[in-house]
Design a protein around this motif. Structure first.
Motif, mmCIF file in Angstrom:
data_model
loop_
_atom_site.group_PDB
_atom_site.id
_atom_site.type_symbol
_atom_site.label_atom_id
_atom_site.label_comp_id
_atom_site.label_asym_id
_atom_site.label_seq_id
_atom_site.Cartn_x
_atom_site.Cartn_y
_atom_site.Cartn_z
ATOM 1 N N GLY A 53 0.823 -1.200 0.000
ATOM 2 C CA GLY A 53 0.000 0.000 0.000
ATOM 3 C C GLY A 53 0.858 1.250 0.000
ATOM 4 N N LYS A 54 0.423 2.265 0.725
ATOM 5 C CA LYS A 54 1.086 3.564 0.703
ATOM 6 C C LYS A 54 2.413 3.553 1.461
ATOM 7 C CE LYS A 54 -1.266 5.410 4.788
ATOM 8 N NZ LYS A 54 -2.130 6.489 5.319
ATOM 9 N N THR A 55 3.244 4.527 1.160
ATOM 10 C CA THR A 55 4.539 4.689 1.828
ATOM 11 C C THR A 55 4.352 5.350 3.188
ATOM 12 O OG1 THR A 55 5.707 4.859 -0.275
ATOM 13 C CG2 THR A 55 6.814 5.765 1.667
ATOM 14 N N LEU A 56 4.968 4.755 4.211
ATOM 15 C CA LEU A 56 4.913 5.322 5.558
ATOM 16 C C LEU A 56 6.116 6.209 5.845
ATOM 17 C CD1 LEU A 56 3.768 2.140 7.532
ATOM 18 C CD2 LEU A 56 2.348 4.058 6.815
ATOM 19 N N GLY A 57 7.235 5.899 5.236
ATOM 20 C CA GLY A 57 8.436 6.690 5.479
ATOM 21 C C GLY A 57 9.557 6.301 4.547
ATOM 22 N N LYS A 58 10.522 7.208 4.376
ATOM 23 C CA LYS A 58 11.650 6.975 3.480
ATOM 24 C C LYS A 58 12.951 7.354 4.154
ATOM 25 C CE LYS A 58 9.249 7.717 -0.936
ATOM 26 N NZ LYS A 58 9.221 8.541 -2.183
ATOM 27 N N PHE A 61 18.450 4.689 2.092
ATOM 28 C CA PHE A 61 18.492 3.432 1.349
ATOM 29 C C PHE A 61 17.372 2.475 1.756
ATOM 30 C CE2 PHE A 61 20.280 1.734 5.173
ATOM 31 C CZ PHE A 61 21.233 2.648 5.606
ATOM 32 N N ALA A 62 16.334 2.998 2.404
ATOM 33 C CA ALA A 62 15.223 2.140 2.824
ATOM 34 C C ALA A 62 13.907 2.888 2.730
ATOM 35 C CB ALA A 62 15.448 1.638 4.248
ATOM 36 N N VAL A 63 12.851 2.139 2.576
ATOM 37 C CA VAL A 63 11.506 2.696 2.573
ATOM 38 C C VAL A 63 10.612 1.757 3.371
ATOM 39 C CG1 VAL A 63 10.909 1.554 0.391
ATOM 40 C CG2 VAL A 63 9.619 3.548 1.124
ATOM 41 N N VAL A 64 9.673 2.311 4.123
ATOM 42 C CA VAL A 64 8.706 1.497 4.856
ATOM 43 C C VAL A 64 7.330 1.726 4.242
ATOM 44 C CG1 VAL A 64 7.555 1.086 7.066
ATOM 45 C CG2 VAL A 64 10.008 1.498 7.000
ATOM 46 N N LYS A 65 6.680 0.634 3.896
ATOM 47 C CA LYS A 65 5.360 0.720 3.274
ATOM 48 C C LYS A 65 4.323 -0.036 4.099
ATOM 49 C CE LYS A 65 6.718 1.406 -1.559
ATOM 50 N NZ LYS A 65 5.826 2.535 -1.873
ATOM 51 N N CYS A 66 3.119 0.483 4.054
ATOM 52 C CA CYS A 66 1.991 -0.226 4.651
ATOM 53 C C CYS A 66 1.585 -1.334 3.682
ATOM 54 C CB CYS A 66 0.847 0.751 4.876
ATOM 55 S SG CYS A 66 -0.599 0.013 5.660
ATOM 56 N N ALA A 67 1.129 -2.461 4.196
ATOM 57 C CA ALA A 67 0.736 -3.570 3.328
ATOM 58 C C ALA A 67 -0.337 -4.412 4.011
ATOM 59 C CB ALA A 67 1.954 -4.426 2.986
ATOM 60 N N TYR A 68 -0.954 -5.278 3.226
ATOM 61 C CA TYR A 68 -1.928 -6.232 3.781
ATOM 62 C C TYR A 68 -1.415 -7.634 3.529
ATOM 63 C CZ TYR A 68 -6.223 -8.664 4.941
ATOM 64 O OH TYR A 68 -7.140 -9.500 5.528
ATOM 65 N N LYS A 73 -4.101 -12.302 7.262
ATOM 66 C CA LYS A 73 -5.328 -11.513 7.296
ATOM 67 C C LYS A 73 -5.198 -10.307 8.232
ATOM 68 C CE LYS A 73 -8.280 -15.449 6.137
ATOM 69 N NZ LYS A 73 -9.409 -16.296 6.542
ATOM 70 N N THR A 74 -4.096 -9.600 8.060
ATOM 71 C CA THR A 74 -3.844 -8.436 8.902
ATOM 72 C C THR A 74 -2.988 -7.415 8.169
ATOM 73 O OG1 THR A 74 -3.070 -7.723 11.082
ATOM 74 C CG2 THR A 74 -1.742 -9.365 9.953
ATOM 75 N N LYS A 75 -3.059 -6.173 8.616
ATOM 76 C CA LYS A 75 -2.212 -5.116 8.072
ATOM 77 C C LYS A 75 -0.801 -5.286 8.629
ATOM 78 C CE LYS A 75 -4.087 -1.035 7.628
ATOM 79 N NZ LYS A 75 -4.598 0.331 7.932
ATOM 80 N N VAL A 76 0.198 -5.072 7.787
ATOM 81 C CA VAL A 76 1.597 -5.193 8.204
ATOM 82 C C VAL A 76 2.382 -3.992 7.683
ATOM 83 C CG1 VAL A 76 1.584 -7.720 8.273
ATOM 84 C CG2 VAL A 76 2.190 -6.544 6.150
ATOM 85 N N ALA A 77 3.600 -3.844 8.168
ATOM 86 C CA ALA A 77 4.538 -2.856 7.633
ATOM 87 C C ALA A 77 5.675 -3.618 6.969
ATOM 88 C CB ALA A 77 5.070 -1.960 8.741
ATOM 89 N N VAL A 78 6.134 -3.119 5.836
ATOM 90 C CA VAL A 78 7.222 -3.781 5.117
ATOM 91 C C VAL A 78 8.376 -2.793 4.940
ATOM 92 C CG1 VAL A 78 7.932 -4.993 3.027
ATOM 93 C CG2 VAL A 78 5.589 -5.238 3.862
ATOM 94 N N LYS A 79 9.517 -3.136 5.498
ATOM 95 C CA LYS A 79 10.723 -2.325 5.325
ATOM 96 C C LYS A 79 11.503 -2.892 4.147
ATOM 97 C CE LYS A 79 14.740 -0.580 7.922
ATOM 98 N NZ LYS A 79 15.422 -0.602 9.231
#
Length: 353
Positions: A53-58, A61-68, A73-79
């Motif tokens: 999903g959308k970007t949470l932070g940058k 050399f890394a970005v954190v994105k919201c994801a499902y 069956k839950t929302k997660v964060a992906v670095k």
């Protein structure tokens, strides 16, 4: 005449078929182009059941994105960490340590990491999504934290760090930005990028560290002076800074001038007259913001009267209620000195924790 009409009809049918065929080929080609244009990251993660999903932070050399996560069956964060953009020391020393710590973590006051994925160009860290942001943003929004709530969160911080210390691992970057609050406002320690495992000798002595990392405002005097330090006692100092910042709404030391900061941290910390806190709270802060020879360790910290009172109190009563702070994550916290490299790598393309 009839033959001519039949021939015209056949010609029209052929033209129609050719047109339909070309249209179909064009659609297939357009579809292929669209697939090629889709980020490779999405394809890799979607194959694991993770929809980005959308970007949470940058960061650099890394970005954190919201994801499902479809499977959980839950929302997660992906670095997402770029191997091409990250420097050698981070990739070969600090990142392996971070992943080793995350594999070990299984505690309600530490961020849960679900999956590690490695490709030739990137690392993906799939972790728990924490919706109420970090402690620093909340303090900025509310000016300070009431002592009872600060006590609840400090004891939760204690539990998370004690879990690491019991496993001979120091965090080394404890600060308000790395303390996150979930939907129930339970504090969770995050960001293990500077974590380090240090084995203790049979005598109980700890090998000293010479890697200088973290944030100046939360760093112990011995670290700021550039001398070898006990990583576990430096964590205790940082915890003291966190508690001070919560109850008073400001940092105990001015980190804008390094020379001034070194002088300040070697003097007795000063406490403002407002907001009001109980007399026992500054006393426990002083035990943590002390010279390393007399600074309390975590076991002795748990014997403090203020701490015991807060620990018992947190088991009862409703959780604190705050509006969620607006947060933009920052990832540019990597600052490290030189030391020996650690040659560690992920053993599998994808590993569930």
């Amino acid at each position: 005449m009839k033959d001519d009409e039949d021939n015209n009809t056949e010609d029209e049918k052929k033209k129609k078929l050719i047109k339909e065929s070309r249209t179909e080929e064009t659609n297939r080609a357009d579809s292929s182009v669209r697939k090629l244009k889709r980020p490779l990251n999405d394809n890799i993660l979607e194959s694991q059941g993770i929809i980005i999903g959308k970007t949470l932070g940058k960061g650099s050399f890394a970005v954190v994105k919201c994801a499902y996560d479809v499977n959980r069956k839950t929302k997660v964060a992906v670095k997402i960490i770029s191997k091409k953009e990250a420097n050698y020391e981070y990739l070969n020393k600090f990142l392996p340590r971070e992943m080793d710590t995350m594999r070990m973590c299984n505690h309600p006051n530490l961020i849960s990491v679900y999956q590690l994925i490695e490709t030739t160009s990137r690392h993906f860290i799939v972790m728990e999504f924490v919706q109420n942001g970090d402690l620093l943003e909340l303090i900025k929004q509310h000016k300070h934290v009431e002592e009872a709530i600060a006590g609840r969160w400090f004891t939760q911080l204690y539990d998370g760090i004690a879990y690491l210390h019991d496993r001979n691992t120091a965090h080394r970057d404890i600060k308000c930005e790395n303390l996150l609050l979930d939907q129930h406002f339970i504090l969770k320690v995050s960001d293990f990028g500077f974590s380090k495992q240090v084995l203790k000798a049979k005598s109980g002595t700890v090998a000293l560290s010479e890697t200088y990392c973290g944030s100046y405002a939360y760093a112990a005097p011995e670290l700021l002076k550039g001398i070898a330090y006990n990583v576990f006692l430096s964590d205790v100092w940082s915890m003291g800074v966190v508690l001070y910042t919560m109850v008073y709404g400001l940092l105990p030391f001015d980190d804008s001038d390094h020379k001034k900061l070194v002088k300040q941290v070697q003097s007795t910390v000063k406490f403002p007259s407002t907001p009001f806190v109980s007399s026992r709270c500054p006393k426990i802060i002083l035990k943590m913001l002390a010279k390393h020879k007399v600074r309390v360790n975590l076991k002795k910290l748990a014997q403090d009267e203020w701490f015991k009172e807060q620990y018992e109190r947190r088991e009862s009563g409703p959780p604190p209620e705050f509006p969620s702070p607006i947060k933009q994550m920052t990832l540019d916290s990597f600052v490290a000195g030189s030391s020996k490299m650690q040659d560690t790598h992920l053993e599998a393309e994808s590993c569930d924790l």
